[in-house]
Design a protein around this motif. Structure first.
Motif, PDB file in Angstrom:
ATOM      1  N   VAL A   1      46.954 -17.971 -15.438  1.00 42.87           N
ATOM      2  CA  VAL A   1      46.270 -16.939 -14.657  1.00 42.87           C
ATOM      3  C   VAL A   1      45.172 -16.336 -15.514  1.00 42.87           C
ATOM      4  CG1 VAL A   1      46.466 -14.663 -13.576  1.00 42.87           C
ATOM      5  CG2 VAL A   1      48.234 -16.379 -13.186  1.00 42.87           C
ATOM      6  N   ASP A   2      43.968 -16.270 -14.982  1.00 41.79           N
ATOM      7  CA  ASP A   2      42.851 -15.596 -15.649  1.00 41.79           C
ATOM      8  C   ASP A   2      42.700 -14.193 -15.085  1.00 41.79           C
ATOM      9  OD1 ASP A   2      42.041 -17.794 -17.270  1.00 41.79           O
ATOM     10  OD2 ASP A   2      41.157 -18.729 -15.491  1.00 41.79           O
ATOM     11  N   GLY A   3      42.485 -13.242 -15.974  1.00 37.97           N
ATOM     12  CA  GLY A   3      42.291 -11.856 -15.561  1.00 37.97           C
ATOM     13  C   GLY A   3      41.121 -11.244 -16.299  1.00 37.97           C
ATOM     14  N   THR A   4      41.081  -9.936 -16.303  1.00 41.51           N
ATOM     15  CA  THR A   4      40.015  -9.209 -16.981  1.00 41.51           C
ATOM     16  C   THR A   4      40.548  -8.610 -18.271  1.00 41.51           C
ATOM     17  OG1 THR A   4      38.972  -8.678 -14.864  1.00 41.51           O
ATOM     18  CG2 THR A   4      38.314  -7.357 -16.780  1.00 41.51           C
TER      19      THR A   4
ATOM     20  N   MET B   1      43.582   1.662 -21.115  1.00 41.56           N
ATOM     21  CA  MET B   1      42.869   1.914 -19.868  1.00 41.56           C
ATOM     22  C   MET B   1      43.549   1.250 -18.680  1.00 41.56           C
ATOM     23  SD  MET B   1      38.939   1.431 -21.131  1.00 41.56           S
ATOM     24  CE  MET B   1      38.311   2.309 -22.585  1.00 41.56           C
ATOM     25  N   THR B   2      43.293   1.816 -17.501  1.00 37.59           N
ATOM     26  CA  THR B   2      43.802   1.221 -16.272  1.00 37.59           C
ATOM     27  C   THR B   2      43.131  -0.121 -16.026  1.00 37.59           C
ATOM     28  OG1 THR B   2      44.174   3.407 -15.317  1.00 37.59           O
ATOM     29  CG2 THR B   2      44.066   1.539 -13.788  1.00 37.59           C
ATOM     30  N   ASN B   3      43.929  -1.128 -15.660  1.00 29.21           N
ATOM     31  CA  ASN B   3      43.394  -2.469 -15.413  1.00 29.21           C
ATOM     32  C   ASN B   3      44.154  -3.071 -14.241  1.00 29.21           C
ATOM     33  OD1 ASN B   3      42.823  -5.272 -15.477  1.00 29.21           O
ATOM     34  ND2 ASN B   3      42.295  -5.176 -17.654  1.00 29.21           N
ATOM     35  N   ASN B   4      43.461  -3.238 -13.132  1.00 26.27           N
ATOM     36  CA  ASN B   4      44.085  -3.790 -11.933  1.00 26.27           C
ATOM     37  C   ASN B   4      43.966  -5.314 -11.854  1.00 26.27           C
ATOM     38  OD1 ASN B   4      44.883  -1.244 -10.919  1.00 26.27           O
ATOM     39  ND2 ASN B   4      42.791  -0.902 -10.144  1.00 26.27           N
ATOM     40  N   ASP B   5      43.473  -5.920 -12.928  1.00 26.58           N
ATOM     41  CA  ASP B   5      43.324  -7.381 -12.967  1.00 26.58           C
ATOM     42  C   ASP B   5      43.968  -7.917 -14.243  1.00 26.58           C
ATOM     43  OD1 ASP B   5      42.495  -9.885 -12.067  1.00 26.58           O
ATOM     44  OD2 ASP B   5      40.622  -9.791 -13.210  1.00 26.58           O
ATOM     45  N   ASN B   6      45.198  -7.484 -14.470  1.00 26.22           N
ATOM     46  CA  ASN B   6      45.937  -7.860 -15.686  1.00 26.22           C
ATOM     47  C   ASN B   6      46.578  -9.240 -15.480  1.00 26.22           C
ATOM     48  OD1 ASN B   6      48.045  -8.115 -17.695  1.00 26.22           O
ATOM     49  ND2 ASN B   6      47.823  -5.911 -18.061  1.00 26.22           N
ATOM     50  N   ALA B   7      46.163 -10.201 -16.283  1.00 26.61           N
ATOM     51  CA  ALA B   7      46.657 -11.575 -16.128  1.00 26.61           C
ATOM     52  C   ALA B   7      48.163 -11.661 -16.332  1.00 26.61           C
ATOM     53  CB  ALA B   7      45.941 -12.497 -17.110  1.00 26.61           C
ATOM     54  N   ILE B   8      48.687 -10.875 -17.277  1.00 22.85           N
ATOM     55  CA  ILE B   8      50.129 -10.912 -17.547  1.00 22.85           C
ATOM     56  C   ILE B   8      50.913 -10.440 -16.334  1.00 22.85           C
ATOM     57  CG2 ILE B   8      51.981  -9.913 -18.940  1.00 22.85           C
ATOM     58  CD1 ILE B   8      50.107  -9.873 -21.305  1.00 22.85           C
ATOM     59  N   THR B   9      50.459  -9.350 -15.719  1.00 24.79           N
ATOM     60  CA  THR B   9      51.155  -8.814 -14.547  1.00 24.79           C
ATOM     61  C   THR B   9      51.177  -9.837 -13.422  1.00 24.79           C
ATOM     62  OG1 THR B   9      50.470  -6.570 -15.121  1.00 24.79           O
ATOM     63  CG2 THR B   9      51.195  -6.950 -12.862  1.00 24.79           C
ATOM     64  N   GLU B  10      50.022 -10.433 -13.157  1.00 26.09           N
ATOM     65  CA  GLU B  10      49.922 -11.407 -12.070  1.00 26.09           C
ATOM     66  C   GLU B  10      50.812 -12.623 -12.340  1.00 26.09           C
ATOM     67  OE1 GLU B  10      48.751 -12.704  -8.414  1.00 26.09           O
ATOM     68  OE2 GLU B  10      47.993 -10.853  -9.327  1.00 26.09           O
ATOM     69  N   LEU B  11      50.773 -13.112 -13.580  1.00 24.55           N
ATOM     70  CA  LEU B  11      51.567 -14.293 -13.908  1.00 24.55           C
ATOM     71  C   LEU B  11      53.059 -13.989 -13.835  1.00 24.55           C
ATOM     72  CD1 LEU B  11      51.581 -17.272 -14.946  1.00 24.55           C
ATOM     73  CD2 LEU B  11      51.840 -16.304 -17.227  1.00 24.55           C
ATOM     74  N   CYS B  12      53.466 -12.862 -14.403  1.00 24.98           N
ATOM     75  CA  CYS B  12      54.905 -12.536 -14.414  1.00 24.98           C
ATOM     76  C   CYS B  12      55.445 -12.368 -13.004  1.00 24.98           C
ATOM     77  CB  CYS B  12      55.153 -11.277 -15.236  1.00 24.98           C
ATOM     78  SG  CYS B  12      55.005 -11.545 -17.014  1.00 24.98           S
TER      79      CYS B  12
ATOM     80  N   PRO C   1      44.987  -9.134 -22.518  1.00 25.07           N
ATOM     81  CA  PRO C   1      44.359 -10.467 -22.645  1.00 25.07           C
ATOM     82  C   PRO C   1      43.688 -10.899 -21.351  1.00 25.07           C
ATOM     83  CG  PRO C   1      46.710 -10.722 -22.330  1.00 25.07           C
ATOM     84  CD  PRO C   1      46.458  -9.235 -22.438  1.00 25.07           C
ATOM     85  N   GLY C   2      42.746 -11.783 -21.498  1.00 25.14           N
ATOM     86  CA  GLY C   2      42.050 -12.317 -20.332  1.00 25.14           C
ATOM     87  C   GLY C   2      42.751 -13.493 -19.696  1.00 25.14           C
ATOM     88  N   GLN C   3      43.831 -13.955 -20.323  1.00 29.30           N
ATOM     89  CA  GLN C   3      44.541 -15.108 -19.779  1.00 29.30           C
ATOM     90  C   GLN C   3      46.021 -15.045 -20.162  1.00 29.30           C
ATOM     91  OE1 GLN C   3      44.152 -19.498 -21.185  1.00 29.30           O
ATOM     92  NE2 GLN C   3      42.708 -19.329 -19.460  1.00 29.30           N
TER      93      GLN C   3
END
Length: 444
Positions: A216-219, A225-236, A312-314
């Motif tokens: 998963v690629d994220g920002t 800071m707040t990050n709504n495009d966290n690759a770890i969150t999406e992948l997990c 991380p971005g990925q």
């Protein structure tokens, strides 16, 4: 008794007396397979096997596909070499083991509590040792098999066989000229129903595999800071969905045959959709059988990030996926649906599923050789939840079975021995296997 005549108990005293030492010797050779070219390799084991075969008049060859990654192959001339040949294959590599976790050192070959302990005791230096013991005894006493037998002791099975069986099939297929049938690992072991009935599970099918990497690629950003495009969150979240997903039950031909045999043995009709109570009765083989009722996908590794305050971005994960024969497309479609559009999926290693019928002269030889050594034996077909080097040999049109006979005590968690801590094989089981294999070779 004429020296060239089979022993009335099957294996012969010489084979039974040396199989334990052969198994211990092989276990003491560390052939841990970490994947790729990491680890000690199998060269020392290949040379050991070649020496043992050469001592009884064979001319084994060692094939090194990469430095240290070595396999040994030899051919025994049968009484009738015009007949199609039989392949007996085993692998000499093992999965790694952490000695601190074990009761006895995993590379000591210790004998304790009636068992030989060590990494590879059931996966599969036991079968390597049984094969060596039987072949050495037969050749010393001048007992040739009815047809040619090719022996292959292979590297790299635990990582997919690229440096072992696959290398030989792709580059040295002449070694297997005339071979039409094969026996290998994870079959012929017993499940005790009662004192009058033991089922011996012969592998006639195995699941296919997709070992895969999920990405998963994220920002990327600052951890504060707040990050709504966290690759770890999406992948997990995706991995969690996959790990909890229940694939639908699919009953293949082999599994249907096994369930019918088990129904008869237990005296009750089995419902594949409701196997929880039945699996509870199967003890050490429940994990193997349960996994053959459906496709499976087990998350096994996670990786992301390099510093606690950096998003991380990925993010990546690895998954061990296994599919039933005839159900690969359904499996991949289910995977993509569960994972969702943000997850990129790529294969690390993929291979086919296999299935053959439980019939023919070779199956008859298995049944009669088991019955001769254990009157309570009944051979039945089953599907292996994992995979073996049979996948490579199937490409040559070879019909493959799992038949490494072991009579096991009912209390032994046999499935738990594979890749588990305190792996061990009963001494009596090794000697039983030698006797059965010897009878089998007489009839093959």
């Amino acid at each position: 008794m004429n020296q060239s005549s089979p022993s009335p108990t099957g294996g012969g005293g010489n084979a039974e007396s040396e199989v334990v030492d052969l198994c211990r010797d092989l276990i003491r050779i560390d052939t841990s397979n970490y994947g790729g070219n990491e680890g000690p390799g199998e060269r020392a084991a290949a040379e050991y096997v070649a020496e043992k075969l050469a001592e009884v008049g064979l001319e084994p060859e060692i094939f090194e596909s990469s430095p240290g990654r070595a396999s040994t192959v030899a051919r025994i001339a049968g009484e009738d070499s015009s007949r199609p040949a039989l392949l007996i294959h085993g692998h000499t590599d093992v999965v790694p083991a952490n000695a601190d976790d074990w009761t006895h050192h995993p590379f000591s070959g210790e004998i304790a509590d009636g068992c030989v302990w060590g990494r590879g005791a059931v996966d599969m230096k036991d079968m390597d040792a049984m094969t060596l013991a039987v072949v050495r005894d037969r050749l010393r006493s001048g007992r040739r098999p009815p047809r040619d037998v090719v022996l292959a002791f292979l590297a790299d099975e635990e990582a997919g066989g690229l440096y072992g069986a696959r290398h030989l099939v792709d580059n040295h297929r002449d070694l297997f000229e005339g071979v039409t049938e094969a026996i290998g690992e994870v079959g012929g072991f017993s499940f005790t129903v009662n004192e009058n009935l033991r089922l011996y599970l012969v592998e006639t099918a195995q699941k296919g595999m997709h070992w895969m990497r999920l990405t998963v690629d994220g920002t990327a950003g600052h951890g504060s800071m707040t990050n709504n495009d966290n690759a770890i969150t999406e992948l997990c979240e995706a991995v969690g969905r996959l790990g909890r997903h229940k694939f639908p039950v699919r009953v293949t031909k082999t599994v249907r045959s096994f369930l019918d045999e088990l129904s008869d043995a237990l005296g009750t009709e089995l419902d594949p959709e409701d196997m929880e109570e039945t699996l509870a009765k199967l003890g050490g083989i429940a994990k193997i059988i349960g996994a053959t009722l459906q496709n499976t996908a087990a998350p096994t590794q996670l990786g992301a990030g390099y510093k606690v305050n950096v998003i991380p971005g990925q993010a990546t994960a690895h998954v061990d996926g296994r599919f039933l024969p005839g159900h690969e497309e359904e499996f991949l479609a289910d995977l993509d649906r569960v994972l969702g559009p943000r997850v990129r999926r790529e294969d690390v290693h993929a291979d086919k599923a296999l299935e053959t019928s439980f019939d023919g002269a070779l199956v008859d030889a298995m049944q009669t050789s088991l019955k001769a050594e254990d009157p309570a034996a009944r051979a039945v077909p089953y599907m292996l939840s994992g995979g073996t080097d049979a996948k490579s040999f199937d490409d040559l049109g070879i019909r493959c079975f799992g038949f490494a006979p072991l009579k096991l005590p009912p209390e032994l968690d046999f499935a738990g021995m594979f890749h588990g801590v305190d792996e061990r094989v009963p001494v009596d089981g090794l000697k039983f296997g030698v006797r059965v294999l010897d009878r089998f070779l007489d009839q093959c």
